[in-house]
Scaffold this active site. Structure first.
Site, PDB file in Angstrom:
ATOM      1  N   CYS A   2      -8.729   9.809  58.074  1.00  0.00           N
ATOM      2  CA  CYS A   2      -8.228  10.955  57.356  1.00  0.00           C
ATOM      3  C   CYS A   2      -6.780  11.045  57.768  1.00  0.00           C
ATOM      4  O   CYS A   2      -6.355  10.366  58.693  1.00  0.00           O
ATOM      5  CB  CYS A   2      -8.971  12.200  57.806  1.00  0.00           C
ATOM      6  SG  CYS A   2     -10.750  12.034  57.601  1.00  0.00           S
ATOM      7  N   ARG A  27      -4.682   7.291  53.531  1.00  0.00           N
ATOM      8  CA  ARG A  27      -5.685   7.317  54.596  1.00  0.00           C
ATOM      9  C   ARG A  27      -6.992   7.955  54.137  1.00  0.00           C
ATOM     10  O   ARG A  27      -7.967   7.988  54.889  1.00  0.00           O
ATOM     11  CB  ARG A  27      -5.157   8.084  55.806  1.00  0.00           C
ATOM     12  CG  ARG A  27      -3.911   7.492  56.406  1.00  0.00           C
ATOM     13  CD  ARG A  27      -3.479   8.305  57.591  1.00  0.00           C
ATOM     14  NE  ARG A  27      -4.441   8.253  58.652  1.00  0.00           N
ATOM     15  CZ  ARG A  27      -4.512   7.319  59.584  1.00  0.00           C
ATOM     16  NH1 ARG A  27      -3.645   6.341  59.582  1.00  0.00           N
ATOM     17  NH2 ARG A  27      -5.427   7.346  60.519  1.00  0.00           N
ATOM     18  N   TRP A  73     -11.268  11.411  54.102  1.00  0.00           N
ATOM     19  CA  TRP A  73     -12.134  10.323  53.642  1.00  0.00           C
ATOM     20  C   TRP A  73     -13.471  10.591  54.320  1.00  0.00           C
ATOM     21  O   TRP A  73     -13.595  10.479  55.531  1.00  0.00           O
ATOM     22  CB  TRP A  73     -11.558   8.987  54.084  1.00  0.00           C
ATOM     23  CG  TRP A  73     -12.228   7.780  53.503  1.00  0.00           C
ATOM     24  CD1 TRP A  73     -12.067   7.267  52.258  1.00  0.00           C
ATOM     25  CD2 TRP A  73     -13.137   6.901  54.170  1.00  0.00           C
ATOM     26  NE1 TRP A  73     -12.819   6.132  52.106  1.00  0.00           N
ATOM     27  CE2 TRP A  73     -13.490   5.883  53.259  1.00  0.00           C
ATOM     28  CE3 TRP A  73     -13.705   6.878  55.442  1.00  0.00           C
ATOM     29  CZ2 TRP A  73     -14.374   4.856  53.587  1.00  0.00           C
ATOM     30  CZ3 TRP A  73     -14.587   5.857  55.770  1.00  0.00           C
ATOM     31  CH2 TRP A  73     -14.908   4.858  54.834  1.00  0.00           C
ATOM     32  N   ASN A  99      -9.440  14.026  62.611  1.00  0.00           N
ATOM     33  CA  ASN A  99      -9.706  12.673  62.133  1.00  0.00           C
ATOM     34  C   ASN A  99     -10.566  12.004  63.190  1.00  0.00           C
ATOM     35  O   ASN A  99     -10.258  12.085  64.373  1.00  0.00           O
ATOM     36  CB  ASN A  99      -8.364  11.937  61.963  1.00  0.00           C
ATOM     37  CG  ASN A  99      -8.553  10.468  61.638  1.00  0.00           C
ATOM     38  OD1 ASN A  99      -9.599  10.065  61.148  1.00  0.00           O
ATOM     39  ND2 ASN A  99      -7.536   9.676  61.902  1.00  0.00           N
ATOM     40  N   GLY A 100     -11.660  11.366  62.770  1.00  0.00           N
ATOM     41  CA  GLY A 100     -12.533  10.696  63.740  1.00  0.00           C
ATOM     42  C   GLY A 100     -13.960  11.187  63.591  1.00  0.00           C
ATOM     43  O   GLY A 100     -14.328  11.744  62.555  1.00  0.00           O
ATOM     44  N   GLU A 478      -9.325 -13.913  49.656  1.00  0.00           N
ATOM     45  CA  GLU A 478      -8.407 -12.782  49.526  1.00  0.00           C
ATOM     46  C   GLU A 478      -8.146 -12.448  48.045  1.00  0.00           C
ATOM     47  O   GLU A 478      -8.091 -11.280  47.663  1.00  0.00           O
ATOM     48  CB  GLU A 478      -7.093 -13.097  50.263  1.00  0.00           C
ATOM     49  CG  GLU A 478      -6.001 -12.065  50.130  1.00  0.00           C
ATOM     50  CD  GLU A 478      -6.368 -10.665  50.622  1.00  0.00           C
ATOM     51  OE1 GLU A 478      -7.402 -10.497  51.282  1.00  0.00           O
ATOM     52  OE2 GLU A 478      -5.617  -9.725  50.303  1.00  0.00           O
ATOM     53  N   LYS A 482      -9.008  -8.758  46.595  1.00  0.00           N
ATOM     54  CA  LYS A 482      -8.000  -7.937  45.914  1.00  0.00           C
ATOM     55  C   LYS A 482      -8.521  -7.535  44.543  1.00  0.00           C
ATOM     56  O   LYS A 482      -8.417  -6.398  44.136  1.00  0.00           O
ATOM     57  CB  LYS A 482      -6.722  -8.776  45.782  1.00  0.00           C
ATOM     58  CG  LYS A 482      -5.416  -8.139  45.938  1.00  0.00           C
ATOM     59  CD  LYS A 482      -5.068  -7.495  47.253  1.00  0.00           C
ATOM     60  CE  LYS A 482      -6.044  -7.502  48.339  1.00  0.00           C
ATOM     61  NZ  LYS A 482      -5.867  -6.876  49.536  1.00  0.00           N
ATOM     62  N   GLU A 485     -11.382  -4.994  44.768  1.00  0.00           N
ATOM     63  CA  GLU A 485     -10.925  -3.703  45.305  1.00  0.00           C
ATOM     64  C   GLU A 485     -10.283  -2.831  44.230  1.00  0.00           C
ATOM     65  O   GLU A 485     -10.547  -1.637  44.163  1.00  0.00           O
ATOM     66  CB  GLU A 485      -9.857  -3.916  46.394  1.00  0.00           C
ATOM     67  CG  GLU A 485     -10.395  -4.208  47.772  1.00  0.00           C
ATOM     68  CD  GLU A 485      -9.269  -4.449  48.778  1.00  0.00           C
ATOM     69  OE1 GLU A 485      -9.412  -4.003  49.914  1.00  0.00           O
ATOM     70  OE2 GLU A 485      -8.244  -5.094  48.449  1.00  0.00           O
ATOM     71  N   HIS A 501     -23.080 -25.810  45.236  1.00  0.00           N
ATOM     72  CA  HIS A 501     -24.268 -25.555  46.050  1.00  0.00           C
ATOM     73  C   HIS A 501     -24.884 -24.187  45.762  1.00  0.00           C
ATOM     74  O   HIS A 501     -25.511 -23.584  46.627  1.00  0.00           O
ATOM     75  CB  HIS A 501     -23.924 -25.674  47.535  1.00  0.00           C
ATOM     76  CG  HIS A 501     -23.523 -27.053  47.944  1.00  0.00           C
ATOM     77  ND1 HIS A 501     -24.370 -28.139  47.839  1.00  0.00           N
ATOM     78  CD2 HIS A 501     -22.340 -27.544  48.413  1.00  0.00           C
ATOM     79  CE1 HIS A 501     -23.737 -29.235  48.252  1.00  0.00           C
ATOM     80  NE2 HIS A 501     -22.499 -28.901  48.600  1.00  0.00           N
ATOM     81  N   LYS A 598      -7.176   3.078  53.503  1.00  0.00           N
ATOM     82  CA  LYS A 598      -6.268   2.066  54.053  1.00  0.00           C
ATOM     83  C   LYS A 598      -6.625   1.723  55.488  1.00  0.00           C
ATOM     84  O   LYS A 598      -6.543   0.573  55.904  1.00  0.00           O
ATOM     85  CB  LYS A 598      -4.843   2.616  53.988  1.00  0.00           C
ATOM     86  CG  LYS A 598      -3.797   1.667  54.542  1.00  0.00           C
ATOM     87  CD  LYS A 598      -3.138   0.934  53.420  1.00  0.00           C
ATOM     88  CE  LYS A 598      -2.243  -0.187  53.888  1.00  0.00           C
ATOM     89  NZ  LYS A 598      -2.526  -1.400  53.104  1.00  0.00           N
TER      90      LYS A 598
HETATM   91  C1  G6P Z   1      -9.591  -1.284  55.242  1.00  0.00           C
HETATM   92  C2  G6P Z   1      -8.602  -1.517  54.128  1.00  0.00           C
HETATM   93  C3  G6P Z   1      -8.356  -3.016  53.954  1.00  0.00           C
HETATM   94  C4  G6P Z   1      -7.912  -3.618  55.273  1.00  0.00           C
HETATM   95  C5  G6P Z   1      -8.948  -3.353  56.373  1.00  0.00           C
HETATM   96  C6  G6P Z   1      -8.450  -3.797  57.740  1.00  0.00           C
HETATM   97  O1  G6P Z   1     -10.852  -1.706  54.859  1.00  0.00           O
HETATM   98  O2  G6P Z   1      -9.060  -0.955  52.915  1.00  0.00           O
HETATM   99  O3  G6P Z   1      -7.337  -3.209  52.989  1.00  0.00           O
HETATM  100  O4  G6P Z   1      -7.732  -4.990  55.110  1.00  0.00           O
HETATM  101  O5  G6P Z   1      -9.189  -1.953  56.453  1.00  0.00           O
HETATM  102  O6  G6P Z   1      -7.350  -3.016  58.094  1.00  0.00           O
HETATM  103  P1  G6P Z   1      -6.321  -3.423  59.221  1.00  0.00           P
HETATM  104  O7  G6P Z   1      -5.397  -2.236  59.329  1.00  0.00           O
HETATM  105  O8  G6P Z   1      -7.113  -3.627  60.473  1.00  0.00           O
HETATM  106  O9  G6P Z   1      -5.630  -4.642  58.795  1.00  0.00           O
END
Ligand code: G6P
Length: 603
Positions: A2, A27, A73, A99-100, A478, A482, A485, A501, A598
Site C-alpha cells: 500500500c 503501490r 492493495w 502498510n504490511g 518476460e 508483460k 499483465e 513437447h 508494483k
Molecule cells: C510485482 C510486480 C512485478 C515485479 C515483481 C517483483 O509482482 O507486479 O512487476 O516484477 O513484483 O518486484 P521487484 O521489485 O522485486 O523487482
C-alpha cells in the site's frame, strides 16, 4: 503493498497528500483515503476506487496542516469504503495508515472488543487506532500510547498515526518501507520517495525498529524504547519530471522509451571497452575469486532478469541457478560460505525476495542485491548492493528496469567469471563495444518498430505464444508476462525446443507465435517456429533484417545484429511495445493492471 503519505508543516496539507497518493498509486489502487487535522478534530475521507475518485468525492475543500493518506492493495478484507484507510477509533481521536500485515490482529481485536472497543472494518489495521486509544484511555500521553501499541504488534508494518488536536505525526517501521522527506518547515512520511519528490529531495530512509515523531519543528528519531538514534539524510537525484508522465499517455510507454537513457546510466563508468575491462568499482579486484556457486533469487520480471544472469554465468563457466524467491524456503539448494546469493529486485522491498535473502544470510551464504532503490531493505540487508540506476519506475509492469537488470547482471556475471578464472573471459573484448552501443540500438528499435501494426493485426487472437532459446528463453518468458499483465489475454512463454513437447497442441491459426532469435542455435529455433507455422500459427520473427527467419516468418520485428548476450534485450523492447499497443487497443488501464501491485510486500 500500500502507499502511505503523511505531512506536517505550514499551510494546507490537502494538496501534498493527494499528490503523494497519486504518486504512490502504483503501490496499490483499490481504495484510497486521507485524514486531516483541523480545528474540529480529525476529518477522514476514504472510499473504494482510485485516488481520482477520492479527489472528486471530496466536496468541501478539506483544511488542515497535518494529515495522512493511503492508497490500498487489499490483503485483509475486500476493497470496500469501510476497509479503506485511514482507520480510526470509534470517536475518531486517532487515525492510522498502515502498510504490511499485523499477524496477531485477531488476538488483539478479541481483547479490544472484550474491552468495549467497536470495530467497523474487516482489516488487520483497525486494531492499531483502537490499541492506541486503549492506552490513551489508560492515561498515557500520545507518544507513549503509540509506542505501547507498536510494541504489541507482530508482523510487518509501516505505520503513520495522528491524534486529534495535535500537530504531530507518529510513525514506525518494521519490515515495510518508510521514508522521511525534509524541507524547510515541512516534513513528509511516505512509503517511497516519489510521493514527495515535488516538494523535497532530502530523504531519510528509516530502518526496522525505528520510531519517529514529526512536528513542525523537526523529526525525532528513536528506537522502540525511545532511545535517540542517528539517521542521516541523503539527497536523491531523481527529479520530479523523471517521476512524472510528461507528454506520454502512460508511464509504461514513457518508461519503455527511456531505455536508451536508463541503460546508458546503468553502464556509465562501469565498462572500459578500450581496455576490455569491466570497471565495477563497487567491488575490489578479486572480490569474487572464492565464489564457487551463484544462486539468484527473485520474483516476476526480476526473476526473468535473474534467469538471464544465471545463463550468462553458466555460459561463462560459473555454476549458477535462478530460483523463484517464493520457492526458496522449500527448495533452496545447499549453500556454504563459497555460495553467493544474488537477490534481484527492482524495488528492494518484495517480501518473497527479502525472505529468501534472509534465509541465505542465516545459512551463511554471501549475499548481494541488484536493485534500483538506494536505501531499500534489500540494499541495506545484503552484504553488497549493486544499483541499476534506472530512475523511478511507476508503471506496474516493469520495463526499463528489466533491461537495466539484465545488463548489470551481464556485467556482474563477466566480473565474477574474471575473478574466479584470474583473467577476463575471452569474449569480453567483443562484448563491451556492443554493450556501449546498446542505447543507440534501442533507439533504433523505438524509432522504427512495427509493433503497433502487428498488435493491431493480431488483436483478435485466442492466445499469444513467445518462444526463445538460450538467452532468448527468459526474454520469451518476460514477453509473455508483460503481455498477460497488461492485456489480460492468455500469453505463454516457452523454451523453443519445448514447443513440440506439449504446447504445440494449443497452436492454431488464432495463436500467433513470437519467435526470438539471439544467435544461439537460431536454426533450431527457426525449425520450432516452422513447426508451429505448419499447424497454421502466424509466426512473428524478432531478429536482424538479414536473418533467414525473415523469409520464413509471417511478420518481422527488427533488431540490430549484436552479441548473443545482448540481442535478447533488443528483442524484449520490441515485445514490450507489442504488449503496450495490444493493451492500448483493448483500452486496458495499462499503468495499473487489475489485481496487481508494483511492489508486493507480503508473502
Ligand atoms: C510485482 C510486480 C512485478 C515485479 C515483481 C517483483 O509482482 O507486479 O512487476 O516484477 O513484483 O518486484 P521487484 O521489485 O522485486 O523487482
Amino acid at each position: 503493498m500500500c502507499g502511505i503519505i503523511g505531512r506536517v508543516g505550514d499551510g494546507n496539507a490537502l494538496e501534498s497528500l493527494l499528490t503523494g497518493l497519486e504518486n504512490l498509486e502504483y503501490r496499490g489502487y483499490d481504495s484510497a483515503g486521507i485524514a486531516v487535522q483541523n480545528g474540529s478534530g480529525i476529518n477522514v475521507q476514504k472510499r473504494s476506487g482510485k485516488v481520482e475518485e477520492l479527489k472528486e468525492s471530496i466536496g468541501e475543500p478539506l483544511r488542515g496542516e497535518v494529515g495522512i493518506g493511503h492508497t490500498r492493495w487489499s490483503t485483509h478484507g475486500p476493497p470496500t469504503d469501510a476497509n479503506a484507510h485511514p482507520h480510526t477509533d470509534e470517536s475518531e481521536d486517532v487515525a492510522v495508515v498502515h502498510n504490511g500485515i499485523i499477524e496477531n490482529y485477531a488476538a488483539l481485536r478479541e481483547r479490544l472488543v472484550a474491552n468495549g472497543y467497536a470495530f467497523s472494518s474487516e482489516t488487520d489495521t483497525e486494531v492499531i487506532p483502537h490499541l492506541i486509544q486503549y492506552y490513551l484511555d489508560a492515561g498515557l500521553d500520545s507518544e507513549t500510547a503509540f509506542r505501547q501499541a507498536i510494541d504489541e504488534l507482530e508482523g510487518n508494518y509501516a505505520i503513520t498515526a495522528m491524534v486529534s488536536g495535535e500537530h504531530v505525526l507518529y510513525a514506525a517501521r518494521q519490515g515495510s518501507p518508510l521514508v522521511v522527506g525534509i524541507e524547510d518547515g515541512e516534513y513528509f512520511l511516505a512509503s517511497d520517495v516519489p510521493a514527495f519528490l515535488e516538494y523535497t529531495d532530502s530523504v531519510v530512509y528509516l530502518e526496522d525498529g525505528d520510531v519517529v515523531v514529526v512536528d513542525e519543528d523537526g523529526v525525532e528519531f528513536t528506537d522502540l524504547d525511545g532511545n535517540p538514534i542517528t539517521r542521516t539524510s541523503e539527497t536523491v537525484d531523481w527529479d520530479p519530471e523523471q517521476a512524472g508522465k510528461g507528454a506520454y499517455d502512460h508511464f509504461m510507454l514513457k518508461e519503455i522509451t527511456e531505455q536508451p537513457t536508463s541503460l546508458a546510466q546503468a553502464i556509465e563508468g562501469r565498462i572500459d571497452p578500450t581496455n576490455s575491462r569491466i570497471a565495477l568499482s563497487d567491488f575490489e579486484p578479486g572480490t569474487f575469486e572464492e565464489i564457487d556457486t551463484v544462486q539468484f533469487v527473485a520474483c516476476g520480471t526480476s526473476y526473468h532478469a535473474a534467469l538471464y544472469g544465471s545463463l550468462i554465468l553458466n555460459q561463462a563457466g560459473v555454476r549458477s541457478t535462478a530460483l523463484l524467491a517464493n520457492e526458496y524456503s522449500v527448495s533452496a539448494p545447499p549453500t556454504d560460505d563459497d555460495t553467493l546469493v544474488i537477490a534481484v529486485t527492482q524495488s528492494g522491498e518484495t517480501a518473497d525476495t527479502l525472505s529468501a535473502l534472509r534465509q541465505a544470510t542465516a545459512e551463511g551464504a554471501r549475499t548481494l542485491t541488484v536493485t534500483n532503490v538506494v536505501g531499500s531493505t534489500a540494499a541495506r540487508e545484503a552484504d553488497d548492493a549493486l544499483f541499476i540506476r534506472a530512475g523511478p519506475e511507476i508503471g506496474v509492469a516493469a520495463t526499463k528496469t528489466f533491461s537495466s537488470q539484465a545488463v548489470i547482471l551481464t556485467l556482474l556475471g563477466q566480473r565474477i567469471a574474471s575473478d574466479r578464472q584470474g583473467e577476463p573471459p575471452a569474449d569480453l573484448e567483443s562484448l563491451l563495444p556492443e554493450l556501449a552501443s546498446m542505447p543507440g540500438a534501442i533507439d533504433d528499435v523505438l524509432d522504427d518498430s512495427d509493433a503497433a501494426a502487428i498488435a493491431e493485426r493480431y488483436e483478435d487472437s485466442q492466445a499469444y505464444f513467445f518462444i526463445g532459446r538460450g538467452l532468448g528463453y527468459p526474454v520469451a518468458l518476460e514477453g509473455a508476462l508483460k503481455f498477460k499483465e497488461i492485456t489480460y489475454e492468455h500469453a505463454e512463454g516457452f523454451a523453443s525446443g519445448e514447443l513440440k513437447h506439449g504446447p504445440l497442441a494449443l497452436v492454431t491459426p488464432a495463436t500467433p507465435v513470437f519467435a526470438i532469435f539471439t544467435g544461439e542455435e537460431d536454426e533450431k529455433t527457426l525449425k520450432n517456429a516452422e513447426e508451429a507455422q505448419t499447424r497454421g500459427a502466424p509466426v512473428v520473427a524478432v531478429c536482424p533484417a538479414d536473418h533467414p527467419a525473415v523469409e520464413v516468418a509471417d511478420e518481422h520485428l527488427e533488431i540490430a545484429d549484436t552479441d548473443p548476450d545482448l540481442a535478447g534485450l533488443l528483442a524484449n523492447v520490441q515485445l514490450q511495445l507489442v504488449s503496450y499497443h495490444a493493451a492500448d487497443l483493448l483500452d486496458r488501464p495499462i499503468d495499473k493492471p487489475r489485481n496487481l501491485a508494483k511492489s508486493v510486500t507480503v508473502e
